[in-house]
Design a protein around this motif. Structure first.
Motif, PDB file in Angstrom:
ATOM      1  N   TRP A 254       0.829  -1.205   0.000  1.00  0.00           N
ATOM      2  CA  TRP A 254       0.000   0.000   0.000  1.00  0.00           C
ATOM      3  C   TRP A 254       0.863   1.254   0.000  1.00  0.00           C
ATOM      4  CZ3 TRP A 254      -4.318  -1.826  -1.429  1.00  0.00           C
ATOM      5  CH2 TRP A 254      -4.769  -3.047  -0.941  1.00  0.00           C
ATOM      6  N   ARG A 255       1.931   1.201   0.779  1.00  0.00           N
ATOM      7  CA  ARG A 255       2.828   2.355   0.832  1.00  0.00           C
ATOM      8  C   ARG A 255       3.609   2.508  -0.467  1.00  0.00           C
ATOM      9  NH1 ARG A 255       7.562   3.027   5.344  1.00  0.00           N
ATOM     10  NH2 ARG A 255       8.719   4.677   4.289  1.00  0.00           N
ATOM     11  N   SER A 260      -0.482   4.805   1.388  1.00  0.00           N
ATOM     12  CA  SER A 260      -0.229   5.044   2.810  1.00  0.00           C
ATOM     13  C   SER A 260       1.162   5.631   2.957  1.00  0.00           C
ATOM     14  CB  SER A 260      -0.362   3.739   3.622  1.00  0.00           C
ATOM     15  OG  SER A 260       0.648   2.822   3.244  1.00  0.00           O
TER      16      SER A 260
END
Length: 280
Positions: A254-255, A260
């Motif tokens: 996700w990062r 994120s």
């Protein structure tokens, strides 16, 4: 000899970062690399205009960067002639992140010191875009983020903060302890969890970190539990002698996709305390 990379863009905060780094490593043999990137302003130019641009147009940004960097380097060479410090200037026509990564690799940089700023265009407390990019992308070595008002204090208190849900890297802890040692600082290990709510794994990892740090410290190591990261942030904005150290975990999917951000990004910006980002 420690190799320190300091990206600057010729504003006041950049020079403050240099001054802080010199005081931090005052008694350490160091090679400071002042680093600046430049690009060409091609906005509004079409392909034909770009092809017709003369040599001066291409040389102007490069010459400006090199001349300014030469002046900065000469200033610190003159003012620090009696110390165990070397100074060099690096310039590159590239974007900031790629330039820093390249400089780290080619010069075997040990630490990056960056003047972290707040986003003055945002009413909420957030880091500037470049500071966020540094935190999110530079993982090759520790990064020290300096608030504009950071002042070096003798015998600072280094605060190692973790939830201890994962085992901390021995090499990271050793590198961090060396920073504590050269500044004659003290150590406090802070666990982000109530003491009576810590899991067996958290207690085990905390104990490992304590024993590892104790091997490198001649001072008594303090242990503390706090409930929230906001409590620590409030304290660090009051205590000017703090140097906060956070462990940045390897980015998840996700990062990596930009959905994120690191908890280090969300923790700042601090008002006075420098922040050291280590990477697991």
């Amino acid at each position: 000899m420690k190799k320190i990379l300091i990206p600057i863009n010729f504003n006041f905060n950049g020079y403050e970062a240099i001054n802080y780094a010199i005081k931090f490593f005052e008694d350490e043999a160091c090679h400071f690399y002042f680093f600046n990137t430049f690009t060409y302003d091609v906005q509004g130019l079409n392909a034909i205009q770009l092809l017709q641009a003369d040599e001066n147009w291409f040389e102007k940004p490069k010459n400006y960067s090199e001349n300014k960097m030469r002046a900065v380097t000469n200033k610190y060479l003159y003012n620090n002639r009696a110390k165990k410090h070397l100074f060099s200037a690096l310039t590159d026509c590239t974007n900031l992140i790629e330039g820093i990564k390249k400089a780290i690799k080619e010069n075997e940089i040990d630490i990056v010191v960056f003047p972290g700023k707040k986003d003055t265009n945002n009413s909420s407390e957030k880091y500037s875009r470049n500071t966020i990019r540094i935190i999110e992308n530079i993982r090759e070595c520790p990064v020290i983020i300096l608030p504009p008002t950071a002042k070096f204090h003798k015998k600072p208190e280094f605060i190692l903060v973790s939830k201890f849900e994962n085992e901390l890297s021995t090499s990271d802890l050793q590198s961090w302890c060396h920073l504590v040692k050269i500044t004659k600082g003290t150590i406090k290990i802070v666990t982000l969890s109530k003491k009576d709510e810590m899991t067996t794994l958290q207690k085990y990892n905390q104990n490992l970190a304590f024993l590892e740090v104790a091997n490198f410290s001649n001072n008594k190591i303090k242990l503390e539990n706090i409930e929230s990261i906001n409590e620590l942030k409030e304290r660090s904005n009051i205590a000017c002698s703090y140097i906060i150290c956070l462990i940045d975990k390897k980015p998840n999917i996700w990062r990596m996709c930009g959905l994120s951000t690191s908890w280090i990004t969300n923790f700042g910006p601090l008002q006075h305390a420098p922040l050291i980002a280590l990477h697991s």
